[in-house]
Motif scaffolding. Structure first.
Motif, PDB file in Angstrom:
ATOM      1  N   GLY A  91      39.675  34.461  44.622  1.00  0.00           N
ATOM      2  CA  GLY A  91      38.454  35.226  44.839  1.00  0.00           C
ATOM      3  C   GLY A  91      38.206  36.210  43.718  1.00  0.00           C
ATOM      4  N   MET A  92      37.151  36.983  43.864  1.00  0.00           N
ATOM      5  CA  MET A  92      36.718  37.956  42.867  1.00  0.00           C
ATOM      6  C   MET A  92      36.799  39.358  43.455  1.00  0.00           C
ATOM      7  SD  MET A  92      35.274  38.564  39.839  1.00  0.00           S
ATOM      8  CE  MET A  92      34.418  37.078  39.296  1.00  0.00           C
ATOM      9  N   VAL A  93      37.348  40.274  42.684  1.00  0.00           N
ATOM     10  CA  VAL A  93      37.357  41.691  43.060  1.00  0.00           C
ATOM     11  C   VAL A  93      36.489  42.437  42.063  1.00  0.00           C
ATOM     12  CG1 VAL A  93      38.747  43.774  43.335  1.00  0.00           C
ATOM     13  CG2 VAL A  93      39.648  41.569  44.086  1.00  0.00           C
ATOM     14  N   ARG A  94      35.498  43.137  42.572  1.00  0.00           N
ATOM     15  CA  ARG A  94      34.573  43.892  41.722  1.00  0.00           C
ATOM     16  C   ARG A  94      34.852  45.374  41.915  1.00  0.00           C
ATOM     17  NH1 ARG A  94      29.230  42.335  44.458  1.00  0.00           N
ATOM     18  NH2 ARG A  94      30.575  42.974  46.176  1.00  0.00           N
ATOM     19  N   PHE A  95      35.255  46.052  40.844  1.00  0.00           N
ATOM     20  CA  PHE A  95      35.526  47.474  40.984  1.00  0.00           C
ATOM     21  C   PHE A  95      35.014  48.242  39.777  1.00  0.00           C
ATOM     22  CE2 PHE A  95      39.328  45.923  38.833  1.00  0.00           C
ATOM     23  CZ  PHE A  95      39.600  46.915  37.897  1.00  0.00           C
ATOM     24  N   GLU A 123      35.985  41.667  38.103  1.00  0.00           N
ATOM     25  CA  GLU A 123      34.768  42.117  37.439  1.00  0.00           C
ATOM     26  C   GLU A 123      34.858  43.633  37.353  1.00  0.00           C
ATOM     27  OE1 GLU A 123      29.992  42.504  38.259  1.00  0.00           O
ATOM     28  OE2 GLU A 123      31.024  40.760  39.076  1.00  0.00           O
ATOM     29  N   VAL A 124      35.065  44.158  36.148  1.00  0.00           N
ATOM     30  CA  VAL A 124      35.270  45.589  35.944  1.00  0.00           C
ATOM     31  C   VAL A 124      33.986  46.204  35.393  1.00  0.00           C
ATOM     32  CG1 VAL A 124      36.685  47.360  34.846  1.00  0.00           C
ATOM     33  CG2 VAL A 124      37.699  45.142  35.464  1.00  0.00           C
ATOM     34  N   VAL A 125      33.449  47.184  36.111  1.00  0.00           N
ATOM     35  CA  VAL A 125      32.267  47.913  35.654  1.00  0.00           C
ATOM     36  C   VAL A 125      32.731  49.280  35.173  1.00  0.00           C
ATOM     37  CG1 VAL A 125      30.043  48.911  36.301  1.00  0.00           C
ATOM     38  CG2 VAL A 125      30.756  46.706  37.263  1.00  0.00           C
ATOM     39  N   GLU A 126      32.491  49.575  33.897  1.00  0.00           N
ATOM     40  CA  GLU A 126      32.922  50.844  33.306  1.00  0.00           C
ATOM     41  C   GLU A 126      31.707  51.749  33.126  1.00  0.00           C
ATOM     42  OE1 GLU A 126      36.461  49.889  30.342  1.00  0.00           O
ATOM     43  OE2 GLU A 126      34.829  48.431  30.163  1.00  0.00           O
ATOM     44  N   ASP A 127      31.701  52.859  33.849  1.00  0.00           N
ATOM     45  CA  ASP A 127      30.582  53.793  33.762  1.00  0.00           C
ATOM     46  C   ASP A 127      31.043  55.125  34.333  1.00  0.00           C
ATOM     47  OD1 ASP A 127      27.922  54.752  33.394  1.00  0.00           O
ATOM     48  OD2 ASP A 127      27.156  52.748  33.837  1.00  0.00           O
ATOM     49  N   TYR A 128      30.192  56.152  34.217  1.00  0.00           N
ATOM     50  CA  TYR A 128      30.561  57.458  34.761  1.00  0.00           C
ATOM     51  C   TYR A 128      30.458  57.430  36.286  1.00  0.00           C
ATOM     52  CZ  TYR A 128      25.546  58.552  35.118  1.00  0.00           C
ATOM     53  OH  TYR A 128      24.214  58.547  35.443  1.00  0.00           O
ATOM     54  N   SER A 129      31.108  58.374  36.950  1.00  0.00           N
ATOM     55  CA  SER A 129      31.311  58.313  38.397  1.00  0.00           C
ATOM     56  C   SER A 129      30.011  58.283  39.191  1.00  0.00           C
ATOM     57  CB  SER A 129      32.184  59.485  38.860  1.00  0.00           C
ATOM     58  OG  SER A 129      31.630  60.718  38.451  1.00  0.00           O
TER      59      SER A 129
END
Length: 310
Positions: A91-95, A123-129
């Motif tokens: 499966g896919m983990v999106r965090f 799936e890694v999303v890099e952004d501010y909180s």
């Protein structure tokens, strides 16, 4: 009520007109209109103001944009959980995580996790909180790693580790003489009031820690003279090292710059810590795969040490 009717309704809202949505969906405009009329009959209210040339929402339509979107999100969430029951290992983990913490923590966390669960994809999303929390509410992430405070009332926060906030001062700054010894083998202390005449570098206001850092100065009896704002703690740390000003940094940065130019780091008295947490929408059960990743994060944070710069 069919899920496809909700999807088509949201497509009209997204595209701004029935004709544009019909073209996007590869169906006739008349067929799309019939679907919306049927949906309106089931809801007992009109979704669009037919007297306008554009697809302008009524009050009922505006309400259904939010609730209809949530219905689809819950459906997708349910499908994912069913797939996990049928094949728990895949499966896919999106965090989400900030680019700063992604750089220092993910290289130590994801490779061993992948060896343990080789079929999980990430799936890694890099952004501010603040942006990550918005994506959580849109159900576009399973969870995010963000500072706990300030909290969004629609999210749950489960602390995974505490980080200490330190004061960084250029190694040649005369104010270093005001420091006092810390515990044996530990960092020295600095009274923050000694910084009242120093220029400060801080993170931008959208970063959660910004308000905390400014508040610390106010508690010490002065307003910080901010000469530069940045989105990244690494940048702040290097600006201090090169003499632009002083600033607050997390304890993990104390060994990341070459020693010959490294700033002096000081603990505050009393010490200042902030909780870093796993956040997710209230009322949502974290799926099995995401829980595995979260537990791995929790265990890794207890032992991770950032390598010393060479």
């Amino acid at each position: 009520m069919r899920l496809r009717s909700i999807e088509h309704f949201l497509a009209i809202v997204r595209e701004g007109s029935f004709s544009a949505a019909a073209e996007k969906l590869y169906i006739s405009q008349s067929a799309l209109s019939q679907q919306i009329k049927k949906l309106e009959r089931e809801l007992g209210g009109t979704l669009f103001d037919r007297s306008k040339h554009t697809a302008e929402l009524t009050d009922v339509g505006a309400l259904f944009v939010e609730d209809g979107g949530q219905i689809l999100q819950i459906y997708q969430h349910t499908l994912r959980r069913i797939r996990e029951i049928q094949d728990p290992a895949a499966g896919m983990v999106r965090f989400g995580i900030s680019p700063f913490y992604s750089r220092y923590y993910l290289p130590s966390i994801l490779p061993p996790l992948h060896r343990q669960y080789p079929d999980i994809k990430y799936e890694v999303v890099e952004d501010y909180s603040g942006k990550l929390e918005a994506l959580l509410l849109e159900r576009k992430l399973d969870f995010a790693l963000v500072p706990s405070l300030p909290e969004n009332p629609k999210l749950e926060y489960k602390p995974v580790f505490l980080e200490e906030i330190l004061l960084a001062v250029n190694r040649h700054n005369p104010v270093n003489r005001f420091s006092t010894p810390g515990p044996a083998g530990g960092l020295p202390y600095m009274a923050l009031g000694e910084m009242r005449r120093e220029p400060f570098i801080i993170l931008k206001e959208v970063q959660k820690v910004s308000a905390l850092c400014l508040s610390l100065c106010e508690q010490a009896g002065f307003q910080a003279n901010v000469v530069c704002e940045t989105m990244n703690w690494d940048t702040l740390n290097m600006l201090v090292a090169n003499g632009l000003g002083v600033g607050f940094v997390p304890d993990l940065l104390t060994n990341t710059i070459e020693e010959s130019i490294r700033p002096r780091y000081y603990r505050l008295n009393p010490s200042v810590h902030r909780a870093y947490s796993v956040a997710y929408p209230k009322g949502i059960t974290i799926n099995l795969l995401a829980n595995r990743v979260i537990e791995s994060f929790r265990e890794s944070f207890r032992s991770i040490r950032v390598p010393r710069a060479i």
